[in-house]
Write a protein that holds these residues in place. Sequence first.
Motif, PDB file in Angstrom:
ATOM      1  N   LEU A  54       0.825  -1.201   0.000  1.00  0.00           N
ATOM      2  CA  LEU A  54       0.000   0.000   0.000  1.00  0.00           C
ATOM      3  C   LEU A  54       0.858   1.250   0.000  1.00  0.00           C
ATOM      4  O   LEU A  54       0.611   2.203  -0.724  1.00  0.00           O
ATOM      5  CB  LEU A  54      -0.930  -0.008   1.218  1.00  0.00           C
ATOM      6  N   LYS A  55       1.908   1.226   0.809  1.00  0.00           N
ATOM      7  CA  LYS A  55       2.782   2.395   0.945  1.00  0.00           C
ATOM      8  C   LYS A  55       4.028   2.182   0.100  1.00  0.00           C
ATOM      9  O   LYS A  55       4.927   1.450   0.464  1.00  0.00           O
ATOM     10  CB  LYS A  55       3.150   2.590   2.409  1.00  0.00           C
ATOM     11  N   LEU A  56       4.053   2.823  -1.056  1.00  0.00           N
ATOM     12  CA  LEU A  56       5.181   2.745  -1.979  1.00  0.00           C
ATOM     13  C   LEU A  56       5.734   4.143  -2.191  1.00  0.00           C
ATOM     14  O   LEU A  56       4.983   5.117  -2.121  1.00  0.00           O
ATOM     15  CB  LEU A  56       4.724   2.179  -3.332  1.00  0.00           C
ATOM     16  N   PHE A  74      -5.207  -3.412 -18.442  1.00  0.00           N
ATOM     17  CA  PHE A  74      -4.785  -3.964 -17.155  1.00  0.00           C
ATOM     18  C   PHE A  74      -5.918  -4.127 -16.137  1.00  0.00           C
ATOM     19  O   PHE A  74      -5.725  -4.724 -15.085  1.00  0.00           O
ATOM     20  CB  PHE A  74      -3.690  -3.088 -16.536  1.00  0.00           C
ATOM     21  N   ALA A  75      -7.091  -3.605 -16.433  1.00  0.00           N
ATOM     22  CA  ALA A  75      -8.198  -3.597 -15.464  1.00  0.00           C
ATOM     23  C   ALA A  75      -8.620  -4.996 -15.017  1.00  0.00           C
ATOM     24  O   ALA A  75      -9.120  -5.175 -13.901  1.00  0.00           O
ATOM     25  CB  ALA A  75      -9.394  -2.844 -16.040  1.00  0.00           C
ATOM     26  N   HIS A  76      -8.412  -5.998 -15.855  1.00  0.00           N
ATOM     27  CA  HIS A  76      -8.843  -7.366 -15.547  1.00  0.00           C
ATOM     28  C   HIS A  76      -7.913  -8.094 -14.571  1.00  0.00           C
ATOM     29  O   HIS A  76      -8.279  -9.144 -14.038  1.00  0.00           O
ATOM     30  CB  HIS A  76      -8.924  -8.181 -16.842  1.00  0.00           C
ATOM     31  N   ILE A  77      -6.725  -7.561 -14.323  1.00  0.00           N
ATOM     32  CA  ILE A  77      -5.736  -8.260 -13.492  1.00  0.00           C
ATOM     33  C   ILE A  77      -6.109  -8.120 -12.016  1.00  0.00           C
ATOM     34  O   ILE A  77      -6.224  -7.007 -11.507  1.00  0.00           O
ATOM     35  CB  ILE A  77      -4.319  -7.704 -13.724  1.00  0.00           C
ATOM     36  N   PRO A  78      -6.299  -9.231 -11.311  1.00  0.00           N
ATOM     37  CA  PRO A  78      -6.600  -9.150  -9.885  1.00  0.00           C
ATOM     38  C   PRO A  78      -5.403  -8.570  -9.123  1.00  0.00           C
ATOM     39  O   PRO A  78      -4.259  -8.938  -9.374  1.00  0.00           O
ATOM     40  CB  PRO A  78      -6.849 -10.603  -9.464  1.00  0.00           C
ATOM     41  N   CYS A  79      -5.699  -7.658  -8.209  1.00  0.00           N
ATOM     42  CA  CYS A  79      -4.667  -7.015  -7.395  1.00  0.00           C
ATOM     43  C   CYS A  79      -4.927  -7.307  -5.928  1.00  0.00           C
ATOM     44  O   CYS A  79      -6.045  -7.108  -5.439  1.00  0.00           O
ATOM     45  CB  CYS A  79      -4.667  -5.504  -7.610  1.00  0.00           C
ATOM     46  N   ILE A  80      -3.897  -7.768  -5.251  1.00  0.00           N
ATOM     47  CA  ILE A  80      -3.978  -8.025  -3.817  1.00  0.00           C
ATOM     48  C   ILE A  80      -3.071  -7.016  -3.125  1.00  0.00           C
ATOM     49  O   ILE A  80      -1.881  -6.946  -3.426  1.00  0.00           O
ATOM     50  CB  ILE A  80      -3.546  -9.464  -3.468  1.00  0.00           C
ATOM     51  N   VAL A  81      -3.663  -6.235  -2.234  1.00  0.00           N
ATOM     52  CA  VAL A  81      -2.895  -5.248  -1.492  1.00  0.00           C
ATOM     53  C   VAL A  81      -2.358  -5.914  -0.238  1.00  0.00           C
ATOM     54  O   VAL A  81      -3.086  -6.601   0.479  1.00  0.00           O
ATOM     55  CB  VAL A  81      -3.770  -4.021  -1.125  1.00  0.00           C
ATOM     56  N   ASP A  90      -8.344   2.335   5.061  1.00  0.00           N
ATOM     57  CA  ASP A  90      -7.432   1.926   3.989  1.00  0.00           C
ATOM     58  C   ASP A  90      -7.962   0.686   3.274  1.00  0.00           C
ATOM     59  O   ASP A  90      -7.939   0.607   2.044  1.00  0.00           O
ATOM     60  CB  ASP A  90      -6.028   1.640   4.525  1.00  0.00           C
ATOM     61  N   ARG A  91      -8.424  -0.288   4.037  1.00  0.00           N
ATOM     62  CA  ARG A  91      -8.950  -1.509   3.422  1.00  0.00           C
ATOM     63  C   ARG A  91     -10.161  -1.198   2.550  1.00  0.00           C
ATOM     64  O   ARG A  91     -10.266  -1.690   1.418  1.00  0.00           O
ATOM     65  CB  ARG A  91      -9.306  -2.542   4.495  1.00  0.00           C
ATOM     66  N   ASP A 101      -8.358  -8.308  -2.991  1.00  0.00           N
ATOM     67  CA  ASP A 101      -8.162  -8.745  -1.609  1.00  0.00           C
ATOM     68  C   ASP A 101      -7.221  -7.775  -0.920  1.00  0.00           C
ATOM     69  O   ASP A 101      -6.521  -6.990  -1.572  1.00  0.00           O
ATOM     70  CB  ASP A 101      -7.574 -10.162  -1.592  1.00  0.00           C
ATOM     71  N   PHE A 102      -7.196  -7.841   0.399  1.00  0.00           N
ATOM     72  CA  PHE A 102      -6.330  -7.004   1.225  1.00  0.00           C
ATOM     73  C   PHE A 102      -5.772  -7.916   2.311  1.00  0.00           C
ATOM     74  O   PHE A 102      -6.547  -8.517   3.054  1.00  0.00           O
ATOM     75  CB  PHE A 102      -7.146  -5.860   1.847  1.00  0.00           C
ATOM     76  N   VAL A 103      -4.454  -8.043   2.380  1.00  0.00           N
ATOM     77  CA  VAL A 103      -3.809  -8.931   3.347  1.00  0.00           C
ATOM     78  C   VAL A 103      -2.947  -8.097   4.275  1.00  0.00           C
ATOM     79  O   VAL A 103      -2.124  -7.294   3.825  1.00  0.00           O
ATOM     80  CB  VAL A 103      -2.938  -9.996   2.628  1.00  0.00           C
ATOM     81  N   LEU A 104      -3.159  -8.284   5.570  1.00  0.00           N
ATOM     82  CA  LEU A 104      -2.390  -7.549   6.583  1.00  0.00           C
ATOM     83  C   LEU A 104      -1.046  -8.199   6.851  1.00  0.00           C
ATOM     84  O   LEU A 104      -0.939  -9.422   6.913  1.00  0.00           O
ATOM     85  CB  LEU A 104      -3.167  -7.497   7.903  1.00  0.00           C
ATOM     86  N   LYS A 105      -0.008  -7.367   6.979  1.00  0.00           N
ATOM     87  CA  LYS A 105       1.300  -7.816   7.467  1.00  0.00           C
ATOM     88  C   LYS A 105       1.262  -7.710   8.977  1.00  0.00           C
ATOM     89  O   LYS A 105       0.736  -6.729   9.486  1.00  0.00           O
ATOM     90  CB  LYS A 105       2.420  -6.912   6.943  1.00  0.00           C
TER      91      LYS A 105
END
Length: 124
Positions: A54-56, A74-81, A90-91, A101-105
């Motif tokens: 998320l933070k780049l 590129f819109a069709h590509i699944p993105c996991i944050v 943020d989620r 999807d959103f995965v927590l560290k």
Amino acid sequence: MESNILLVEDNEMMRTFLGRILSAEFRVFTAETAEEAQIRMEAGLQPDVIIMDLKLPGLSGLEWLSQLKSTPNFAHIPCIVLSASESVEDRIKCLEAGAADFVLKPFHPRELSLRIARQVPIHV
């Protein structure tokens, strides 16, 4: 045939760690910034899934996600944050912008692999 994963993570240790664990099941390509990832994709890299912090530096993960989802190629590509942010806001913003999807560290490596596989089944 393995799925192509584009991992966009600015932290070198995390990028190396993720690259190692994910390469057991996927073909992993990496980038340190959203801008670098975008250049690679425009040059022909076709990821099946994008994993992004998320933070780049420069363009944030959320900004890039919004751009990707508004770009027809590129819109069709699944993105996991993937983020350490525990902010519900943020989620929600990421999911509203089109994140799959959103995965927590910190995260469990197997959980992340399963979440990726849910987006694009592993090619046999």
